[in-house]
Write a protein that holds these residues in place. Structure first.
Motif, PDB file in Angstrom:
ATOM      1  N   ARG A  26       0.836  -1.211   0.000  1.00  0.00           N
ATOM      2  CA  ARG A  26       0.000   0.000   0.000  1.00  0.00           C
ATOM      3  C   ARG A  26       0.869   1.258   0.000  1.00  0.00           C
ATOM      4  O   ARG A  26       0.533   2.257  -0.644  1.00  0.00           O
ATOM      5  CB  ARG A  26      -0.927  -0.002   1.208  1.00  0.00           C
ATOM      6  N   GLN A  28       3.831   1.525  -1.310  1.00  0.00           N
ATOM      7  CA  GLN A  28       4.368   1.685  -2.672  1.00  0.00           C
ATOM      8  C   GLN A  28       3.333   2.287  -3.608  1.00  0.00           C
ATOM      9  O   GLN A  28       3.640   3.140  -4.450  1.00  0.00           O
ATOM     10  CB  GLN A  28       4.830   0.321  -3.206  1.00  0.00           C
ATOM     11  N   GLN A  29       2.071   1.871  -3.448  1.00  0.00           N
ATOM     12  CA  GLN A  29       1.007   2.432  -4.282  1.00  0.00           C
ATOM     13  C   GLN A  29       0.795   3.907  -3.979  1.00  0.00           C
ATOM     14  O   GLN A  29       0.575   4.724  -4.892  1.00  0.00           O
ATOM     15  CB  GLN A  29      -0.292   1.648  -4.065  1.00  0.00           C
ATOM     16  N   THR A  34       4.136   1.529  -9.670  1.00  0.00           N
ATOM     17  CA  THR A  34       3.310   0.440 -10.216  1.00  0.00           C
ATOM     18  C   THR A  34       4.120  -0.818 -10.468  1.00  0.00           C
ATOM     19  O   THR A  34       3.561  -1.899 -10.631  1.00  0.00           O
ATOM     20  CB  THR A  34       2.647   0.894 -11.536  1.00  0.00           C
ATOM     21  N   ASP A 159       0.207  -6.109 -11.793  1.00  0.00           N
ATOM     22  CA  ASP A 159       0.015  -4.687 -11.520  1.00  0.00           C
ATOM     23  C   ASP A 159      -0.343  -4.523 -10.043  1.00  0.00           C
ATOM     24  O   ASP A 159      -1.154  -5.279  -9.507  1.00  0.00           O
ATOM     25  CB  ASP A 159      -1.096  -4.122 -12.397  1.00  0.00           C
ATOM     26  N   ILE A 160       0.260  -3.537  -9.405  1.00  0.00           N
ATOM     27  CA  ILE A 160       0.062  -3.366  -7.968  1.00  0.00           C
ATOM     28  C   ILE A 160      -1.397  -3.088  -7.620  1.00  0.00           C
ATOM     29  O   ILE A 160      -1.900  -3.534  -6.576  1.00  0.00           O
ATOM     30  CB  ILE A 160       0.989  -2.242  -7.430  1.00  0.00           C
ATOM     31  N   LYS A 161      -2.102  -2.385  -8.518  1.00  0.00           N
ATOM     32  CA  LYS A 161      -3.510  -2.095  -8.245  1.00  0.00           C
ATOM     33  C   LYS A 161      -4.342  -3.367  -8.274  1.00  0.00           C
ATOM     34  O   LYS A 161      -5.216  -3.579  -7.433  1.00  0.00           O
ATOM     35  CB  LYS A 161      -4.036  -1.075  -9.253  1.00  0.00           C
TER      36      LYS A 161
END
Length: 754
Positions: A26, A28-29, A34, A159-161
């Motif tokens: 979180r 990193q986001q 990304t 993808d991080i999302k």
């Protein structure tokens, strides 16, 4: 082949799968990143892989949980008069035991030569992933974590999302478990949490709390203590008493602080006065602040100018009052007591030395004789040292101390032991100046204790006269007292012959003893109720007949005897409640009366029975109970070997140990409950091993109590937590437990009562 392919797949995927905490992802986001291909660490071989090192270790720990789970469900079998329940049963495979009529160990295979080929049927079973084994009861592992620190597994090109939007990411097995606790759902399984090293900080303290907090519904509930939300899991552990911290001593002093008398002192004066009081306590226990290099010392003017404070204390008596007291005591002596008194005083007057033993059962008033002798000698400005083998007996003697404390007798004795007394010390000077030593309850001590004192006094007194080396106790006069029919010295796990050989009567010193016998029961002369006197006489006669071996016909020490019906509990359904009602009548109405607990106690031969009675009475006692949890840790001496694995002895393992002489990890008390002190703290003021007290208030760091017994009766005292180490060698490692040195004492063992 299938297992090889599985390993090959994992090997190829190790550069793809990565693992990181939910919180870091979180963060990193939030920073706008990304790319997560370089975040976290590779996942090489999961712990769920069958045959892996972590898989085998987790199953081993599951098996240990099953062993630890063995509970007493009320079922038992009798063998040789001993009841055996689940705790006496080794883990076993019931099917194999019945099939082959033998106990078969299921062992961990660690040699390739031991591996055999499996059949085609079993291969098919493995391929289709059918269950090849089962476990009952089920062991459920609870992987816990700090808030938002659950591990997330993802692929490097994800993808991080997308990773954070997965429905299962924000929750974990641990958080789901806490959610299920809200409507508490009961199941049938054994729970186990993973071990954590102390170097992981808050996670380590969280694990400790999970073993103490039942059914938490949130992280906040886990670190809430007595309604107060703590700032960290570590602080919660400290507030529960689960950690050692020097701050606890400061808190204890503040908590025990009493309102003053208006005396105004500056900081230096207060420090000096405090050091002076500490020095007085240490001097009274054969020590001094000078023995501690880093400790400051009070001003010289504050400390007594006497060269030997030990001698000064033993001579600090009101001589006129002692002479008046002696006149009253002497006329109350019986003819038997008077003859013994005159012989001993004659030997003291003419410095004859000698070893005497006064043999008398309970009720012949040996303690009264000791008091008369002590008053007579002290009235002449001379010293007499009153000691006893047990703390409870020493409280009955004026200026009494335990023998181990007074003479620094080693705890673990051998046939060559010496007392730790330097011939040039103040204690040695006290021994030289003392004309008489009275040792009560002598049969309770091992013969090596007497022989150690004999060798030590010879060494100390040889400078006075070289011939003292060949005289018992260096020519010092010793008077022993006791009854060999009572509980004798305990030799754990030894044979009957060796126990008898440990008696004083088996020592080379016994041949030098002049034995006196007291026969008149003074309890029969107290009171005017003829019926009560007759009952006491009958009971006393019956006890003496047992002690002399006169009941049960001719025997070698083992016989079947008939117990009079008046002495029996006739309620077969609830004998414990019947016993409690007899010894503690109307306890709920009378527990606040000062003399109520002074006059009564239940004695039992075994600790298990004592524990059962104490638990029952504590549950019946009014008031709110308070739990005190100990802080347990391994002693630093255990870390001298590189191969020692401290992770095998986690706090919950140490918490579960119940060792003789140590309080339990969980101590439950209520205001008004009688307790027993388990350590020598301040013998001069009546605080020694075996002292009975009554709880007056339950603080966080100290417990306020009043003394129920001895010459310091009704004195108020404060008991702090102490770091205690078991003296017995049954444990394979040394550990220390910081806990209040107390145990509930509605009932006690017979040995402890003497």
């Amino acid at each position: 082949m299938i297992e090889s392919e599985r390993l090959f797949f994992i090997h190829n995927q190790k550069k793809v799968h990565r693992c990181e905490s939910y919180e870091n992802l979180r963060n990193q986001q939030a920073l706008g990143s990304t790319d997560i291909s370089n975040i976290g660490q590779h996942v090489i071989l999961p712990s769920s892989f069958t045959g892996g090192a972590r898989f085998m270790m987790q199953n081993y720990l599951d098996a240990m949980s099953l062993c630890k789970w063995r509970r007493n469900d009320g079922h038992f079998v009798g063998k040789s008069g001993v009841q055996l329940d689940n705790k006496n049963v080794a883990p076993y495979n019931k099917y194999l035991l019945k099939r082959y009529q033998a106990h078969i160990n299921v062992q961990w295979c660690n040699q390739g030569s031991s591996i055999k080929y499996i059949s085609a049927c079993e291969e098919s079973w493995w391929i289709f992933k059918y269950d090849v084994n089962y476990r009952h009861p089920v062991v459920i592992r609870l992987p816990f974590h700090l808030p938002d620190q659950q591990q997330v597994v993802y692929e490097a090109d994800d993808d991080i999302k997308d990773v954070l939007d997965r429905p299962s990411i924000s929750s974990s097995m641990f958080t789901s478990w806490m959610t299920c606790n809200k409507p508490r759902e009961l199941g049938y399984a054994i729970g186990r949490i993973h071990s954590v090293s102390p170097k992981f900080g808050e996670a380590y303290f969280l694990r400790i709390l999970l073993n103490k907090v039942k059914g938490p519904k949130s992280f906040e509930e886990i670190h809430t203590v007595n309604g107060e939300l703590c700032s960290s899991f570590k602080d919660a552990c400290y507030n529960l008493g689960l950690l050692d911290d020097n701050k606890e001593f400061i808190d204890a002093i503040k908590e025990a602080n009493l309102p003053g008398s208006g005396l105004s002192l500056n900081e230096d004066q207060l420090k000096n006065l405090t050091l002076y009081e500490i020095e007085k306590i240490l001097l009274g226990n054969n020590s001094s602040l000078k023995h501690y290099g880093r400790m400051p010392y009070p001003d010289v003017d504050s400390v007594s100018s006497s060269n030997n404070r030990l001698i000064t204390v033993e001579l600090d008596y009101d001589i006129p009052n002692l002479k008046n007291e002696f006149d009253q005591l002497f006329v109350a002596l019986t003819n038997e007591q008077r003859d013994i008194f005159l012989d001993i005083m004659d030997a003291v007057k003419h410095n004859k030395g000698g070893v005497f033993f006064v043999y008398g059962y309970g009720g012949t008033c040996k303690t009264f004789l000791w008091k008369t002798i002590s008053v007579a000698i002290r009235a002449q400005s001379q010293i007499v040292l009153n000691v006893a083998s047990s703390g409870i007996a020493s409280l009955l003697l004026t200026g009494g101390r335990t023998t181990h404390s007074r003479f620094i007798i080693p705890i673990n004795l051998t046939e060559d032991s010496f007392c730790r007394i330097n011939p040039k010390s103040d204690l040695a000077s006290l021994e030289r100046k003392t004309p008489l030593i009275i040792w009560d309850e002598a049969p309770m001590a091992h013969k090596h204790a007497f022989e150690a004192l004999d060798r030590t006094l010879k060494d100390i007194l040889k400078c006075v006269n070289p011939t003292n080396l060949i005289i018992p106790f260096g020519g010092k006069m010793i008077v022993f007292g006791g009854d060999f029919r009572q509980i004798l010295h305990v030799v754990p796990g030894d044979s009957r012959q060796n126990i008898v050989n440990a008696y004083l009567s088996s020592s080379y010193l016994w041949q030098q003893c002049k034995v006196y016998i007291l026969t008149k029961n003074m309890r029969l002369t107290v009171g005017s109720d003829p019926y009560a006197i007759e009952k006491i006489r009958d009971f006393s006669t019956w006890l003496l007949d047992i002690g002399e071996g006169n009941l049960g016909g001719p025997n070698d020490g083992e016989a079947i005897i008939d117990i009079p019906r008046d002495f029996l509990i006739t309620n077969p359904h609830d004998p414990i409640i019947s016993l409690i009602s007899f010894v503690y009548p109307y306890i709920l109405e009378n527990f606040n009366i000062a003399d109520y607990f002074q006059e009564r106690a239940i004695l039992a031969p075994k600790n298990e029975v004592v524990q059962e009675i104490n638990d029952c009475l504590l549950s019946l006692f009014p008031g709110v109970q308070k739990e005190y949890l100990s802080s347990d840790s391994l002693c630093q001496s255990e870390f001298v070997h590189d191969e020692f694995d401290a992770n095998l002895y986690s706090p919950d393992v140490l918490n579960g140990l119940k060792v003789l002489g140590l309080p339990n990890h969980m101590l439950i008390l209520k205001v008004g409950v009688p307790v027993m002190l388990l350590r020598n703290i301040d013998q001069k003021n009546g605080l020694c091993n075996g002292t009975r007290l009554q709880v007056k208030s339950l603080g966080k760091c100290v417990i306020e109590a009043v003394i129920l017994f001895g010459s310091n009766i009704r004195n108020q005292t404060f008991i702090p937590r102490m770091s205690l180490t078991p003296s017995e060698d049954k444990t394979l490692f040394k550990f220390q437990r910081r806990q209040f040195p107390l145990a509930v004492c509605f009932a006690m063992t017979i040995n402890k009562s003497q």
